[in-house]
Scaffold this motif. Structure first.
Motif, PDB file in Angstrom:
ATOM      1  N   LYS A 125      43.716 -35.339  68.796  1.00 56.43           N
ATOM      2  CA  LYS A 125      44.066 -36.751  68.982  1.00 56.43           C
ATOM      3  C   LYS A 125      42.998 -37.462  69.816  1.00 56.43           C
ATOM      4  O   LYS A 125      42.628 -38.608  69.530  1.00 56.43           O
ATOM      5  CB  LYS A 125      45.443 -36.878  69.629  1.00 56.43           C
ATOM      6  N   GLU A 129      41.002 -40.513  68.070  1.00 61.94           N
ATOM      7  CA  GLU A 129      41.025 -41.894  68.569  1.00 61.94           C
ATOM      8  C   GLU A 129      39.620 -42.448  68.710  1.00 61.94           C
ATOM      9  O   GLU A 129      39.388 -43.641  68.483  1.00 61.94           O
ATOM     10  CB  GLU A 129      41.765 -41.923  69.914  1.00 61.94           C
ATOM     11  N   ALA A 134      43.752 -40.642  62.675  1.00 65.37           N
ATOM     12  CA  ALA A 134      45.054 -40.192  63.137  1.00 65.37           C
ATOM     13  C   ALA A 134      45.572 -39.137  62.161  1.00 65.37           C
ATOM     14  O   ALA A 134      44.933 -38.834  61.143  1.00 65.37           O
ATOM     15  CB  ALA A 134      46.029 -41.363  63.258  1.00 65.37           C
ATOM     16  N   TYR A 135      46.755 -38.591  62.456  1.00 62.69           N
ATOM     17  CA  TYR A 135      47.251 -37.415  61.740  1.00 62.69           C
ATOM     18  C   TYR A 135      48.696 -37.623  61.329  1.00 62.69           C
ATOM     19  O   TYR A 135      49.462 -38.321  61.994  1.00 62.69           O
ATOM     20  CB  TYR A 135      47.134 -36.177  62.634  1.00 62.69           C
ATOM     21  N   LYS A 455      55.886 -41.229  64.456  1.00 58.29           N
ATOM     22  CA  LYS A 455      55.197 -40.492  65.512  1.00 58.29           C
ATOM     23  C   LYS A 455      55.450 -39.007  65.310  1.00 58.29           C
ATOM     24  O   LYS A 455      56.336 -38.407  65.930  1.00 58.29           O
ATOM     25  CB  LYS A 455      55.681 -40.964  66.885  1.00 58.29           C
TER      26      LYS A 455
END
Length: 457
Positions: A125, A129, A134-135, A455
């Motif tokens: 992460k 960033e 993103a994942y 999330k």
């Protein structure tokens, strides 16, 4: 999949069948040496446009991998390309379309496993960033066509991408559009391996249901709860499935060797490159009659490579791999090894789990496996009932097995807490996929782009 860097000219040539059994025999370990290996994949996307980044673009997959150097990871090269990063927590590697995988280190307990997962996710992460990446923790790309996805520069993937359409209709989807969580576990003897193989193979559909997390394809519901699991039904029948022979009397290492000798080859690795041997026979290779390498006989490394090219629901190498779960968020990355360690690493739990499934017939097992991608917990059990009926009992057995292990963290907690996400799924009666479908039809108003706001990590 394994990542090869060099060919070892000193690697022994296979001269006897005993050498084919040797990797499995070498996997035998006393109980105190049993370890837990966890592998998990995730989709990488650009936050600006949700596209999958290519390997070489600025801020793409190569830069993401190399960014991990700041956390002590070292590049693994194939030719001029970095294809993985190696470190104390295992290996960070690439699946064919840039899915990022951590193949974790062999660890003693689930507290270490979950800590390893947390470290990895924090690191990727941080680098992501920096590059606007993103994942996503799902089992299937929810909105991407094959054509929209990049291809990573790995030699074995080139061979597999060419071969897959010859043997099934969905092999390319497996390679390019899926993510999974896997757990690798040890055994003490051939008999212990056989019992664990049978229990885990019989109950793999329950793991598929509990972790079902792939209900969307190309922007809309696909009619399945685990489309990732469905994909395996028409990927390559010669190397997938429920392996009926595992449940036959006398099953052991020799029988698995026979199975692997019947699995067609993909490649041979020589002088730093992959040679296409797709569809050719390892039995011919043993006789020096492999068309791709006339006159040559295989080495032990060739056999080890070949063992990694079968994709049944449970796979045997020098350990057992649990292969039935969709990719998902961080808490389910911890929950999958908890599920299997609880069932397989305590003899009382293992025996109780075997008692649950030992009377199932093979036709019923196959029906269960075929039904679970669409029906999830409502898939029919051999002899009547559904997975929903046995899920609480199986989780109770796993919980008892984890409690009996008595592996405590610094706060004095045992490992049973990692089952909490699965307890909640069973209590609610809804798989992760069904929750996503509820969001799609409700709060999201049919706008699947909102999946990127989840999330998961």
């Amino acid at each position: 999949m394994s990542t090869r860097q060099v060919s070892d000219s000193n690697d022994p040539i296979i001269e006897s069948r005993d050498q084919l059994v040797a990797p499995m025999e070498r996997g035998e370990k006393p109980r105190e040496a049993w370890r837990i290996g966890t592998e998990h994949e995730k989709f990488v996307y650009r936050t600006a446009d949700h596209a999958a980044p290519s390997y070489a673009e600025p801020g793409g997959i190569r830069d993401l991998l190399l960014g991990l150097k700041e956390f002590g990871w070292e590049p693994v090269m194939e030719g001029d390309n970095v294809i993985a990063m190696a470190g104390a927590d295992g290996t960070v590697s690439l699946e064919p379309a840039g899915q990022l995988e951590l193949s974790g280190a062999p660890l003693e307990n689930l507290h270490q496993t979950c800590a390893e997962t947390g470290r990895h996710l924090a690191q990727v992460k941080t680098i992501g960033e920096r590059f606007g990446l993103a994942y996503m923790g799902l089992g299937l790309w929810p909105d991407k066509t094959r054509e929209e996805l990049p291809i990573m520069p790995k030699g074995r993937y080139d061979i597999m991408l060419r071969h897959m359409p010859r043997v099934g209709t969905m092999g390319l989807d497996m390679m390019l559009r899926t993510c999974t969580i896997q757990t690798n576990l040890d055994y003490s003897s051939e008999a212990d391996m056989a019992q664990k193989f049978r229990v885990s193979l019989a109950l793999q559909p329950l793991a598929t249901a509990l972790f079902a997390n792939s209900p969307f394809l190309e922007g809309k519901p696909n009619g399945f709860l685990s489309y990732r699991s469905h994909i395996w039904s028409d990927t390559d029948p010669a190397r997938t499935g429920m392996l009926p022979f595992v449940f036959e009397e006398g099953f052991g290492y020799e029988r698995y060797v026979d199975y692997m000798l019947d699995v067609p080859m993909y490649f041979v690795f020589r002088e730093g490159r992959y040679i296409d041997a797709a569809g050719q026979s390892f039995r011919d290779f043993l006789e020096g009659r492999l068309p791709a390498l006339p006159g040559e006989k295989p080495t032990l490394a060739d056999w080890t490579d070949h063992l990694s090219t079968a994709f049944p629901e449970v796979r045997l190498k020098s350990f057992l791999e649990m292969r039935g779960a969709d990719g998902g968020p961080w808490d389910r990355i911890c929950a999958l090894p908890a599920f299997w360690v609880g069932l397989l690493y305590d003899q009382g739990a293992l025996d109780a789990a075997w008692d649950l499934v030992k009377d199932w017939d093979m036709a019923g097992r196959e029906t269960l496996r075929a039904s679970v991608p669409k029906l999830g917990l409502d898939a029919p059990l051999p002899g009547g009932g559904t997975l929903r009926d046995i899920a609480p009992r199986v989780l109770d057995i796993a919980r008892g097995g984890l409690a009996a292990r008595g592996r405590l963290n610094a706060a004095g907690d045992n490992e049973t807490g990692y089952l909490a996400p699965l307890d909640e799924i069973v209590a609610s009666g809804k798989t992760p996929a069904e929750r996503l479908l509820d969001l799609y039809h409700g709060q999201w108003g049919g706008d699947l782009s909102k999946v990127y706001a989840l999330k998961t990590f």
